[in-house]
Design an enzyme around this catalytic site. Structure first.
Site, PDB file in Angstrom:
ATOM      1  N   HIS A 365     -35.239  -1.814  -6.608  1.00  0.00           N
ATOM      2  CA  HIS A 365     -36.107  -1.751  -7.777  1.00  0.00           C
ATOM      3  C   HIS A 365     -35.456  -0.984  -8.926  1.00  0.00           C
ATOM      4  O   HIS A 365     -35.398  -1.459 -10.058  1.00  0.00           O
ATOM      5  CB  HIS A 365     -37.444  -1.112  -7.373  1.00  0.00           C
ATOM      6  CG  HIS A 365     -38.310  -0.842  -8.540  1.00  0.00           C
ATOM      7  ND1 HIS A 365     -38.393   0.401  -9.114  1.00  0.00           N
ATOM      8  CD2 HIS A 365     -39.078  -1.665  -9.279  1.00  0.00           C
ATOM      9  CE1 HIS A 365     -39.211   0.325 -10.145  1.00  0.00           C
ATOM     10  NE2 HIS A 365     -39.644  -0.911 -10.265  1.00  0.00           N
ATOM     11  N   GLY A 646      10.419  -4.525 -13.787  1.00  0.00           N
ATOM     12  CA  GLY A 646       9.701  -3.263 -13.590  1.00  0.00           C
ATOM     13  C   GLY A 646      10.422  -2.188 -14.368  1.00  0.00           C
ATOM     14  O   GLY A 646      11.414  -1.630 -13.900  1.00  0.00           O
ATOM     15  N   ASN A 648       9.655   0.735 -15.061  1.00  0.00           N
ATOM     16  CA  ASN A 648       9.553   2.111 -14.553  1.00  0.00           C
ATOM     17  C   ASN A 648      10.723   2.438 -13.630  1.00  0.00           C
ATOM     18  O   ASN A 648      11.458   3.398 -13.844  1.00  0.00           O
ATOM     19  CB  ASN A 648       8.246   2.314 -13.768  1.00  0.00           C
ATOM     20  CG  ASN A 648       7.039   1.846 -14.543  1.00  0.00           C
ATOM     21  OD1 ASN A 648       7.111   1.675 -15.747  1.00  0.00           O
ATOM     22  ND2 ASN A 648       5.935   1.627 -13.853  1.00  0.00           N
ATOM     23  N   CYS A 696       6.302  -6.078 -16.244  1.00  0.00           N
ATOM     24  CA  CYS A 696       5.046  -5.503 -15.809  1.00  0.00           C
ATOM     25  C   CYS A 696       5.122  -3.995 -15.640  1.00  0.00           C
ATOM     26  O   CYS A 696       4.287  -3.388 -14.987  1.00  0.00           O
ATOM     27  CB  CYS A 696       4.553  -6.178 -14.531  1.00  0.00           C
ATOM     28  SG  CYS A 696       5.656  -5.901 -13.137  1.00  0.00           S
TER      29      CYS A 696
END
Ligand code: PEP
Ligand code: MG
Length: 746
Positions: A365, A646, A648, A696
């Protein structure tokens, strides 16, 4: 009678409702004192007889009310009138119908009509008599033909608990929840994209001893036995059957629906017992014109968590109330904290700036009303009324995915409203880096070309938590306490490996469903050994390494005896998502692939494990993130459908600078010419080899201008974190413009 009723109602004090109880009682007495029209009685009994002919003379029925001002597309009005269950015999049936009519004037219904501005005398009530579904001996619940939180239209959300449905609607229990992908419901063997086990504390059953006509009650709530709590209420075939019906019902009415279902524990049949329009999202246009992004900057300690609704953040004073009659204690802007709510609470909920409850599921509810009012709520926390002090300053956040959080004090956050209508897409593909499946339905509404990086290890961490080898080789786990923790985690699943495979497949499927048919590139796990060791049971299966960042990670793990069986489980999960669930838009990616020999080995291994490149359109990508990947790009290329750079790891390894080191943070830069040259080299060589390239890493999200460099190199796609995506699009468009101008003038 009509004029007597009107007369009574005109005496109602509509300001403070001081005489609501007396007025209501007199109205009901008027109706109950009169006799039901003879013709009406006759036709009710005729109907009853035909039910008896079909189901036997001893059958019992449910007598339910439905008012004309109920279940409108704009207001659910749920639960304002009464229903009677397990009614047996002609006399009781007439009595129950009579009481249903009288319930048009329950105190609650009278007040609700005043609040909503409905004329009492224009509201009609019909009574429905249904065969009593013996869900007291099985289970029941509700379902929506869309995701009621995000409004995502391609799923059916089914929730339910053991016993009669009342507990589910009222939010007394934390329900099991299932999500089914609607477009695949008739097409694949398993369209269920999520199973969530609820604790289902209570089960409402029929009280065979009660005489409902005198007590008005024929049900009792019992505590659910532990073995039933750890069992899913429905089998997969049943979930799919219900979802199928939900889709038909939605098609029939031509709008999103909110449906009640029940399973008969004697005949084991499923039934639909009610359908009404869904009241929140069906009011909105299909594509949101605006998107608001929230970002928490500073927050206090976590007090409690539960199911989050409403996608916002609110700070305010907590007010703990136990009864709706305490409404006067709640000031405008305060946050209501309570055990659970029912329709009597509606005026209180309306006043609160946020709602926090101990009990209740996504379809309880409190959850339904919160959504209807556009309020935010955290329901089913279990302990909010104990953890939060009355009057305490708190922050409620439901902008962090499915889970809602309550923090101590006033948090700081940023809000960004983004207009989506006139965003032009560039030629370069713009993809997401997604961290959490919970947000997928919401983010899918942003302009995008799919997901360029979904890190599997995030999912293992969030929705599995246990080291895959501790599940595969459970016998090797000796510690009793640890074994128990793992057993508890796997409750509801046929075995430990299945827990891993199903949970992983479902998390992936949820993202794949949100973006279908766009690509969703899932990267096979890339934890480092120290991170794997942090999973439950992890230190039993992980080596201690001096340099985990350049240690036992990525492709080198997959074929190694220490991890090979776990990799097989990863592959099985991907197979399940792609083949059983039908999400062929899932593409796979191999991280940290050090040598060409390693690439060959892994591709072969995947084939053995049922993930053959090219099979049913399966594409396999390689992360290009080690200098060797760039230097020998042409040698790696034949084994993959594309490279995803990548930045990183590449930056870390080109510069020899630990990406996590604070001390080296100045040196660690993706703008370093050595890094940029290698990236340009990868793109050039990939183009020559005729395979796709993307990036990415974090660089374009942190420095959106990095996108310009990548576009100039001719990259095919760039992936961004959600909060950087729109700025990224702008920068890509500018860069593409510039290139066009140069080539025109040349
Ligand atoms: C990268 O290395 O750039 C990358 C995207 O992978 P991760 O950050 O997960 O290592
Ligand atoms: Mg990496």
């Amino acid at each position: 009678m009509r004029s007597q009723l009107a007369d009574e109602l005109s005496k109602l004090d509509t300001r403070s409702f001081s005489n609501l109880g007396e007025v209501g009682k007199r109205c009901r007495a008027l109706i109950l004192g009169a006799e039901l029209h003879h013709e009406l009685q006759k036709s009710i009994l005729e109907g009853y007889r035909s039910l008896q002919e079909k189901y036997g003379p001893e059958l019992s029925v449910a007598v339910r009310s439905s008012a004309t001002a109920e279940d409108l597309p704009t207001a659910s009005f749920a639960g304002q009138q009464e229903s009677f269950l397990n009614v047996k015999g002609r006399e009781n049936l007439i009595g129950a119908c009579h009481r249903c009519y009288a319930s048009l004037f329950t105190d609650r219904a009278i007040k609700y009509r005043v609040d909503k501005g409905f004329d009492h005398m224009k509201v009609a009530l019909s009574v429905g008599v249904q065969l009593m579904v013996r869900s007291d001996k099985a289970c029941s619940g509700v379902m929506f033909t869309l995701d009621p939180d995000s409004g995502f239209e391609k799923v059916v959300l089914i929730s339910g608990a053991w016993g009669l449905g009342e507990n589910v609607v009222q939010g007394t229990v934390n329900t099991d929840e299932f999500l089914v992908y609607k477009p695949f419901v008739d097409q694949v063997s398993n369209p269920i994209i999520s199973h969530r086990l609820g604790s289902k504390e209570w089960m409402m059953v029929l009280d065979e001893t009660a005489d409902f006509i005198t007590s008005g009650k024929a049900v009792v709530n019992r505590e659910t036995p532990p073995e039933k709590r750890s069992q899913f209420i429905l089998r997969d075939e049943e979930i799919i059957q219900l979802a199928r019906w939900a889709a038909y019902i939605e098609k029939h009415y031509g709008r999103p629906m909110d449906i009640e279902w029940a399973k008969d524990g004697i005949t084991h049949q499923l039934f639909i017992v009610q359908a009404r329009p869904e009241t929140v999202h069906s009011q909105k246009t299909h594509q949101p014109a605006f998107f608001t992004e929230y970002r928490l900057i500073k927050r206090g300690n976590l007090l409690c968590r539960g199911i989050g609704l409403g996608n916002r953040i609110v700070s305010g004073k907590a007010k703990i109330l136990s009864e709706p009659s305490q409404i006067d204690q709640l000031r405008e802007g305060e946050i209501l904290v309570t055990g659970r709510t029912d329709p009597d609470w509606d005026p209180v909920l309306k006043k609160a700036s946020a709602i926090v409850t101990d009990q209740g599921g996504r379809t309880s509810h409190a959850a339904i009303v919160a959504r209807e009012m556009g309020a935010i709520a955290v329901v089913g926390t279990g302990d909010a009324t104990r953890k939060i002090q009355n009057g305490q300053l708190i922050t409620v956040s439901t902008a962090e995915g499915d889970t809602g959080y309550v923090y101590e004090g006033e948090a700081q956050w940023e809000e960004k409203v983004i207009e989506l209508s006139n965003i032009k897409m560039p030629e370069t593909k713009v993809m997401f880096i997604l961290g959490h499946p919970d947000k997928a339905f919401k983010y899918a509404a942003l302009p995008n070309n799919g997901v360029g990086l979904m890190r599997m290890e995030f999912i293992i961490n969030n929705s599995i938590g246990v080291h895959p080898m501790a599940l595969h080789a459970f016998d090797a786990v000796q510690d009793k306490a640890l074994r128990q923790i793992i057993e508890d985690k796997c409750r509801g699943y046929p075995n430990k490996e299945d827990y891993f495979i199903t949970r992983l497949a479902e998390a992936i499927a949820r993202i794949a469903a949100a973006f279908y048919p766009k690509d969703v590139i899932v990267r096979m796990s890339d934890f480092k050994s120290n991170e794997y060791a942090n999973l439950i049971g992890g230190n039993l299966f992980e080596p201690a390494e001096e340099n985990p960042m350049i240690g036992f990670r990525g492709a080198s793990r997959y074929y190694h005896p220490l991890y090979r069986d776990a990799f097989k489980m990863e592959c099985s999960a991907m197979k399940k998502a792609r083949e059983d669930m039908g999400f062929t838009n899932v593409k796979l990616m191999i991280p940290f692939c050090r040598t060409v020999q390693e690439a060959i080995k892994v591709i072969q291994l995947m084939e053995e494990m049922g993930m053959k490149r090219g099979d049913k359109g399966l594409e396999i990508y390689m992360m290009a993130e080690i200098p060797s990947n760039a230097i020998l790009a042409e040698d790696f290329a034949p084994y993959f459908d594309g490279f995803s750079i990548g930045s990183n790891d590449l930056t870390q390894l080109v510069l020899g600078a630990d990406r996590d080191s604070e001390l080296l943070s100045e040196i660690f830069s993706p703008f370093d010419p050595a890094v940029m040259q290698l990236i340009a080299m990868i793109i050039r060589k990939a183009k020559k080899a005729g395979i796709k390239t993307g990036l990415c890493g974090q660089a374009p999200s942190d420095y959106p201008e990095y996108a310009a460099f990548l576009v100039e190199c001719g990259i095919d796609s760039i992936s961004f974190n959600a909060d950087a995506l729109l700025r990224g699009i702008e920068n890509i468009l500018k860069a593409e413009e510039k290139i066009k101008k140069v080539s025109h003038s040349a």
